[in-house]
Design a protein around this motif. Structure first.
Motif, PDB file in Angstrom:
ATOM      1  N   ILE A   1      34.519  35.737  22.319  1.00  0.00           N
ATOM      2  CA  ILE A   1      33.408  36.166  23.279  1.00  0.00           C
ATOM      3  C   ILE A   1      33.493  35.249  24.505  1.00  0.00           C
ATOM      4  O   ILE A   1      33.588  33.930  24.257  1.00  0.00           O
ATOM      5  CB  ILE A   1      32.158  35.999  22.392  1.00  0.00           C
ATOM      6  CG1 ILE A   1      32.047  36.755  21.260  1.00  0.00           C
ATOM      7  CG2 ILE A   1      30.785  36.381  23.458  1.00  0.00           C
ATOM      8  CD1 ILE A   1      30.810  36.654  20.325  1.00  0.00           C
ATOM      9  N   ARG A   2      33.640  35.910  25.455  1.00  0.00           N
ATOM     10  CA  ARG A   2      33.419  35.271  26.886  1.00  0.00           C
ATOM     11  C   ARG A   2      32.483  35.678  27.607  1.00  0.00           C
ATOM     12  O   ARG A   2      32.235  36.883  27.571  1.00  0.00           O
ATOM     13  CB  ARG A   2      34.908  35.427  27.807  1.00  0.00           C
ATOM     14  CG  ARG A   2      36.214  34.883  26.879  1.00  0.00           C
ATOM     15  CD  ARG A   2      37.322  34.714  27.671  1.00  0.00           C
ATOM     16  NE  ARG A   2      37.826  35.914  28.461  1.00  0.00           N
ATOM     17  CZ  ARG A   2      38.872  36.491  27.838  1.00  0.00           C
ATOM     18  NH1 ARG A   2      39.649  35.977  27.184  1.00  0.00           N
ATOM     19  NH2 ARG A   2      39.134  37.587  28.340  1.00  0.00           N
ATOM     20  N   LYS A   3      31.916  34.873  28.589  1.00  0.00           N
ATOM     21  CA  LYS A   3      31.022  35.482  29.648  1.00  0.00           C
ATOM     22  C   LYS A   3      31.596  36.255  30.554  1.00  0.00           C
ATOM     23  O   LYS A   3      32.690  35.468  31.040  1.00  0.00           O
ATOM     24  CB  LYS A   3      30.122  33.958  30.212  1.00  0.00           C
ATOM     25  CG  LYS A   3      29.025  34.543  31.143  1.00  0.00           C
ATOM     26  CD  LYS A   3      28.392  33.514  31.156  1.00  0.00           C
ATOM     27  CE  LYS A   3      26.971  33.815  32.147  1.00  0.00           C
ATOM     28  NZ  LYS A   3      27.236  34.437  33.481  1.00  0.00           N
TER      29      LYS A   3
ATOM     30  N   ALA B   1      36.226  38.933  37.630  1.00  0.00           N
ATOM     31  CA  ALA B   1      37.553  39.108  37.192  1.00  0.00           C
ATOM     32  C   ALA B   1      37.791  40.020  35.979  1.00  0.00           C
ATOM     33  O   ALA B   1      38.761  40.646  36.104  1.00  0.00           O
ATOM     34  CB  ALA B   1      38.110  37.701  36.975  1.00  0.00           C
ATOM     35  N   GLU B   2      36.405  40.193  35.218  1.00  0.00           N
ATOM     36  CA  GLU B   2      36.522  41.253  34.254  1.00  0.00           C
ATOM     37  C   GLU B   2      35.699  42.285  34.370  1.00  0.00           C
ATOM     38  O   GLU B   2      35.436  43.235  33.521  1.00  0.00           O
ATOM     39  CB  GLU B   2      36.149  40.215  32.870  1.00  0.00           C
ATOM     40  CG  GLU B   2      37.062  39.422  32.551  1.00  0.00           C
ATOM     41  CD  GLU B   2      36.470  38.613  31.312  1.00  0.00           C
ATOM     42  OE1 GLU B   2      37.221  38.421  30.402  1.00  0.00           O
ATOM     43  OE2 GLU B   2      35.417  37.927  31.823  1.00  0.00           O
ATOM     44  N   LEU B   3      35.674  42.774  35.520  1.00  0.00           N
ATOM     45  CA  LEU B   3      34.937  43.831  36.022  1.00  0.00           C
ATOM     46  C   LEU B   3      35.291  45.168  35.189  1.00  0.00           C
ATOM     47  O   LEU B   3      34.667  45.977  34.811  1.00  0.00           O
ATOM     48  CB  LEU B   3      34.688  43.862  37.378  1.00  0.00           C
ATOM     49  CG  LEU B   3      33.976  45.228  38.183  1.00  0.00           C
ATOM     50  CD1 LEU B   3      32.402  45.227  37.636  1.00  0.00           C
ATOM     51  CD2 LEU B   3      33.995  45.348  39.660  1.00  0.00           C
TER      52      LEU B   3
ATOM     53  N   ILE C   1      26.642  39.055  30.972  1.00  0.00           N
ATOM     54  CA  ILE C   1      27.228  40.039  30.164  1.00  0.00           C
ATOM     55  C   ILE C   1      28.285  39.200  29.296  1.00  0.00           C
ATOM     56  O   ILE C   1      29.143  38.211  30.106  1.00  0.00           O
ATOM     57  CB  ILE C   1      28.273  40.877  30.902  1.00  0.00           C
ATOM     58  CG1 ILE C   1      27.145  41.911  31.722  1.00  0.00           C
ATOM     59  CG2 ILE C   1      28.857  41.840  29.943  1.00  0.00           C
ATOM     60  CD1 ILE C   1      27.540  42.860  32.557  1.00  0.00           C
ATOM     61  N   PHE C   2      28.174  39.237  28.029  1.00  0.00           N
ATOM     62  CA  PHE C   2      29.221  38.669  27.220  1.00  0.00           C
ATOM     63  C   PHE C   2      30.137  39.638  26.668  1.00  0.00           C
ATOM     64  O   PHE C   2      29.627  40.536  26.082  1.00  0.00           O
ATOM     65  CB  PHE C   2      28.366  37.961  26.177  1.00  0.00           C
ATOM     66  CG  PHE C   2      27.762  36.287  26.529  1.00  0.00           C
ATOM     67  CD1 PHE C   2      28.310  35.469  26.926  1.00  0.00           C
ATOM     68  CD2 PHE C   2      26.530  36.956  27.019  1.00  0.00           C
ATOM     69  CE1 PHE C   2      27.577  34.384  27.461  1.00  0.00           C
ATOM     70  CE2 PHE C   2      25.764  35.788  27.683  1.00  0.00           C
ATOM     71  CZ  PHE C   2      26.391  34.589  27.770  1.00  0.00           C
ATOM     72  N   LEU C   3      31.362  39.245  26.501  1.00  0.00           N
ATOM     73  CA  LEU C   3      32.385  40.560  26.223  1.00  0.00           C
ATOM     74  C   LEU C   3      33.085  39.704  24.984  1.00  0.00           C
ATOM     75  O   LEU C   3      33.529  38.638  24.911  1.00  0.00           O
ATOM     76  CB  LEU C   3      33.573  40.665  27.130  1.00  0.00           C
ATOM     77  CG  LEU C   3      32.955  41.176  28.641  1.00  0.00           C
ATOM     78  CD1 LEU C   3      34.265  41.087  29.736  1.00  0.00           C
ATOM     79  CD2 LEU C   3      32.638  42.760  28.495  1.00  0.00           C
ATOM     80  N   VAL C   4      33.306  40.879  23.992  1.00  0.00           N
ATOM     81  CA  VAL C   4      34.081  40.298  22.800  1.00  0.00           C
ATOM     82  C   VAL C   4      35.355  40.934  22.775  1.00  0.00           C
ATOM     83  O   VAL C   4      35.571  42.418  23.029  1.00  0.00           O
ATOM     84  CB  VAL C   4      33.219  40.771  21.448  1.00  0.00           C
ATOM     85  CG1 VAL C   4      32.642  42.056  21.435  1.00  0.00           C
ATOM     86  CG2 VAL C   4      33.693  40.140  20.125  1.00  0.00           C
TER      87      VAL C   4
ATOM     88  N   LYS D   1      21.658  34.510  21.497  1.00  0.00           N
ATOM     89  CA  LYS D   1      20.792  33.468  21.095  1.00  0.00           C
ATOM     90  C   LYS D   1      21.270  32.121  21.546  1.00  0.00           C
ATOM     91  O   LYS D   1      20.293  31.262  22.067  1.00  0.00           O
ATOM     92  CB  LYS D   1      20.584  33.536  19.436  1.00  0.00           C
ATOM     93  CG  LYS D   1      19.997  34.678  18.983  1.00  0.00           C
ATOM     94  CD  LYS D   1      19.870  34.718  17.459  1.00  0.00           C
ATOM     95  CE  LYS D   1      19.249  35.597  16.771  1.00  0.00           C
ATOM     96  NZ  LYS D   1      19.162  35.552  15.291  1.00  0.00           N
ATOM     97  N   GLN D   2      22.368  31.866  21.549  1.00  0.00           N
ATOM     98  CA  GLN D   2      22.840  30.659  21.989  1.00  0.00           C
ATOM     99  C   GLN D   2      22.699  30.514  23.545  1.00  0.00           C
ATOM    100  O   GLN D   2      22.417  29.556  23.950  1.00  0.00           O
ATOM    101  CB  GLN D   2      24.444  30.672  21.919  1.00  0.00           C
ATOM    102  CG  GLN D   2      25.139  29.403  22.226  1.00  0.00           C
ATOM    103  CD  GLN D   2      26.724  29.149  21.957  1.00  0.00           C
ATOM    104  OE1 GLN D   2      27.234  30.159  21.090  1.00  0.00           O
ATOM    105  NE2 GLN D   2      27.355  28.337  22.568  1.00  0.00           N
ATOM    106  N   TRP D   3      22.872  31.584  24.379  1.00  0.00           N
ATOM    107  CA  TRP D   3      22.648  31.593  25.614  1.00  0.00           C
ATOM    108  C   TRP D   3      20.833  31.235  25.918  1.00  0.00           C
ATOM    109  O   TRP D   3      20.724  30.589  26.856  1.00  0.00           O
ATOM    110  CB  TRP D   3      23.025  33.016  26.146  1.00  0.00           C
ATOM    111  CG  TRP D   3      22.647  33.197  27.781  1.00  0.00           C
ATOM    112  CD1 TRP D   3      21.553  34.110  28.357  1.00  0.00           C
ATOM    113  CD2 TRP D   3      23.312  32.345  28.733  1.00  0.00           C
ATOM    114  NE1 TRP D   3      21.681  33.880  29.781  1.00  0.00           N
ATOM    115  CE2 TRP D   3      22.567  33.012  29.889  1.00  0.00           C
ATOM    116  CE3 TRP D   3      24.476  31.553  28.865  1.00  0.00           C
ATOM    117  CZ2 TRP D   3      23.497  32.532  31.042  1.00  0.00           C
ATOM    118  CZ3 TRP D   3      24.982  31.187  29.835  1.00  0.00           C
ATOM    119  CH2 TRP D   3      24.311  31.509  31.192  1.00  0.00           C
ATOM    120  N   CYS D   4      20.077  31.540  25.032  1.00  0.00           N
ATOM    121  CA  CYS D   4      18.589  31.326  25.139  1.00  0.00           C
ATOM    122  C   CYS D   4      18.573  29.757  25.059  1.00  0.00           C
ATOM    123  O   CYS D   4      17.938  29.200  25.699  1.00  0.00           O
ATOM    124  CB  CYS D   4      17.796  31.852  24.132  1.00  0.00           C
ATOM    125  SG  CYS D   4      17.573  33.599  24.234  1.00  0.00           S
TER     126      CYS D   4
END
Length: 148
Positions: free
Chosen positions: A5-7, A11-13, A51-54, A104-107
């Motif tokens: 999982i990456r934020k 570049a990942e648009l 946005i987090f992408l998996v 949740k980790q982002w929180c």
């Protein structure tokens, strides 16, 4: 299944826009990649959403999108889990739970008091998933919308 999982960044648009377009189609909206790309571009560029992408098996498999809100009782920032999507080819592998855990980790990382979300009453998958992930159903409130 191996996944990362990456934020998302600009570049990942293209990846984020494609997944967002598929998500909207899932919710019975007409496909419109160009508008989705423009929408996601603006959210990322203006830092209005996170946005987090998996990625699973080296392929884009899903995303979660969060918007910043403030909780009037806790007097703290919270995150609206606005959008959660896993491509049908990857469902049933725990990726939705992994994306929620990342939210949740982002929180924790941002000092937020928690997450909130809403989903359609007919979303059987989500309505089973969210309580399993520790979300509590709030049956005491009605949500109303005003559209311009």
């Amino acid at each position: 299944m191996d996944f990362i999982i990456r934020k998302a960044t600009l570049a990942e648009l293209d990846v984020a826009a494609d997944l967002f377009n598929q998500y909207r189609v899932f919710y019975r909206q007409a496909a419109d990649y160009d508008k989705c790309k423009s929408f996601i571009h603006d959210r990322l560029r203006q830092e209005q959403s996170h946005i987090f992408l998996v990625y699973a098996e080296g392929r884009p498999a899903g995303f979660v999108q969060l918007y910043e809100l403030y909780h009037y009782i806790r007097l703290a920032k919270q995150w609206l889990l606005s959008d959660l999507f896993v491509h049908p080819d990857f469902r049933g592998n725990g990726l939705s739970v992994a994306l929620i855990d990342r939210a949740k980790q982002w929180c924790d990382e941002t000092g937020a008091c928690g997450l909130m979300l809403e989903t359609e009453k007919t979303n059987d998958i989500g309505n089973k998933l969210y309580p399993r992930c520790g979300f509590e159903y709030d049956g005491a409130h009605n949500y109303y919308y005003w559209w311009k």
